[in-house]
Design an enzyme around this catalytic site. Structure first.
Site, mmCIF file in Angstrom:
data_model
loop_
_atom_site.group_PDB
_atom_site.id
_atom_site.type_symbol
_atom_site.label_atom_id
_atom_site.label_comp_id
_atom_site.label_asym_id
_atom_site.label_seq_id
_atom_site.Cartn_x
_atom_site.Cartn_y
_atom_site.Cartn_z
ATOM 1 N N ASP A 24 0.850 -1.194 0.000
ATOM 2 C CA ASP A 24 0.000 0.000 0.000
ATOM 3 C C ASP A 24 0.885 1.243 0.000
ATOM 4 O O ASP A 24 2.005 1.226 0.547
ATOM 5 C CB ASP A 24 -0.885 0.043 1.259
ATOM 6 C CG ASP A 24 -1.980 -1.009 1.238
ATOM 7 O OD1 ASP A 24 -2.234 -1.569 0.156
ATOM 8 O OD2 ASP A 24 -2.567 -1.267 2.300
ATOM 9 N N ARG A 25 0.354 2.304 -0.553
ATOM 10 C CA ARG A 25 1.104 3.568 -0.615
ATOM 11 C C ARG A 25 1.596 4.015 0.770
ATOM 12 O O ARG A 25 2.709 4.503 0.925
ATOM 13 C CB ARG A 25 0.199 4.653 -1.222
ATOM 14 C CG ARG A 25 0.896 5.985 -1.402
ATOM 15 C CD ARG A 25 -0.022 6.979 -2.093
ATOM 16 N NE ARG A 25 0.651 8.257 -2.272
ATOM 17 C CZ ARG A 25 0.116 9.286 -2.916
ATOM 18 N NH1 ARG A 25 -1.100 9.183 -3.428
ATOM 19 N NH2 ARG A 25 0.785 10.417 -3.045
#
Length: 318
Positions: A146-147
């Protein structure tokens, strides 16, 4: 802004490299013709517009090194240009490489950096690495983070390595371990969470995952690393690889992760913001896998960044 207007290209003749040996022709075309709808790829195959060594082939045909593939004119989406290798944020990635050889590299991804460009982002981690390593023609992500998550991420430099590492993921040979700071006292008897997860996409395009009996089977193993007065540092090892899996499984167990804007606890997050936490406290701190060429087991560790270390140093241990 990059020009994303589709472009039409003439007939192409591509000689298949050894790296693509045994890849199905349909998958090869989908990778070569980025942005072209799947339906169109299968249509040009069905109509015989794609030829291999001047002959019609079926989608399941497996390519051989040296095959000559004729690809008819199709409109493909223009690719975003790579960022300049001189950009500070691209150059900064050099110092985050934990391991590198001719087949792969492992990088300590910083929080806030998306793995891919798109959705309003001009470039992400993979585009930055392609700018940094122009001689590596086949750089591909082995898996995603995930970012907002930091830590170990694997990038393959050759398709053969990518295939080998994907096989390890499918067969659960690769082990990934994350550190997460969660609210409250994690109970020692909770060593695994097996709640099924269902992914929803809201009208805004935002992805939200929830525990649901209609969801996909999901499993995460947990181990307590350190107890604090108001929180617990746990090590999470996902057995399956669902979107937001660790974040939703900790929430399901009653212990949301610190700094999680989607699944977190506002009061808990505020108390940690006062200690300097400005991000999700989820970090892929260790990955273990077999080297695609030697078969040797490699274990790579990524240290916590200064912000996360500083937050832990201020918490009261119990």
């Amino acid at each position: 802004m990059s020009d994303s207007t589709p472009t039409s290209q003439g007939v192409q003749f591509q000689t298949v490299e050894a790296d693509y040996q045994d890849q199905r022709i349909d998958n090869y075309l989908l990778a070569q013709l980025k942005g072209v709808p799947k339906s169109l790829v299968y249509r040009i195959l069905r109509k015989g517009e794609v030829r291999v060594n001047k002959k019609r082939v079926k989608p399941e045909y497996k390519l051989q090194a040296g095959d000559v593939v004729r690809i008819p004119p199709v409109r493909v989406a223009a690719e975003n240009p790579l960022p300049s290798a001189n950009l500070a944020q691209v150059q900064a990635l050099k110092d985050l490489i934990l391991y590198e050889d001719g087949l792969l590299l492992v990088l300590n991804k910083p929080a806030g950096l998306a793995v891919h460009g798109g959705s309003g982002l001009q470039f992400g981690l993979i585009e930055s690495l392609r700018a940094l390593r122009p001689e590596a023609k086949h750089l591909e992500l082995v898996h995603r983070l995930d970012r907002d998550t930091s830590g170990c991420i694997l990038i393959a430099k050759r398709r053969s390595a990518l295939r080998h590492l994907h096989e390890q993921l499918r067969n659960k040979i690769m082990d990934k371990y994350y550190l997460a700071l969660v609210r409250g006292q994690w109970q020692p008897h909770v060593k695994r969470v097996t709640a099924p997860l269902l992914k929803n996409t809201l009208k805004s395009g935002e992805r939200v995952v929830r525990v649901d009996v209609q969801g996909k089977p999901s499993e995460t193993k947990f181990r307590i690393v350190q107890k604090y007065a108001t929180a617990t540092l746990v090590e999470a090892s996902p057995i399956t690889g669902r979107t937001h899996q660790i974040r939703v499984h900790t929430l399901h167990a009653g212990h949301p992760i610190a700094g999680d804007p989607k699944y977190g606890d506002a009061d808990f997050d505020q108390s940690l913001r006062e200690l300097g936490l400005q991000r999700l406290f989820l970090h892929a701190h260790r990955v273990s896998f077999q080297h695609p060429q030697t078969g040797q087991t490699l274990t790579i560790e990524a240290p916590l960044d200064e912000q996360l270390q500083e937050v832990l140093s201020q918490l009261k241990r119990v």
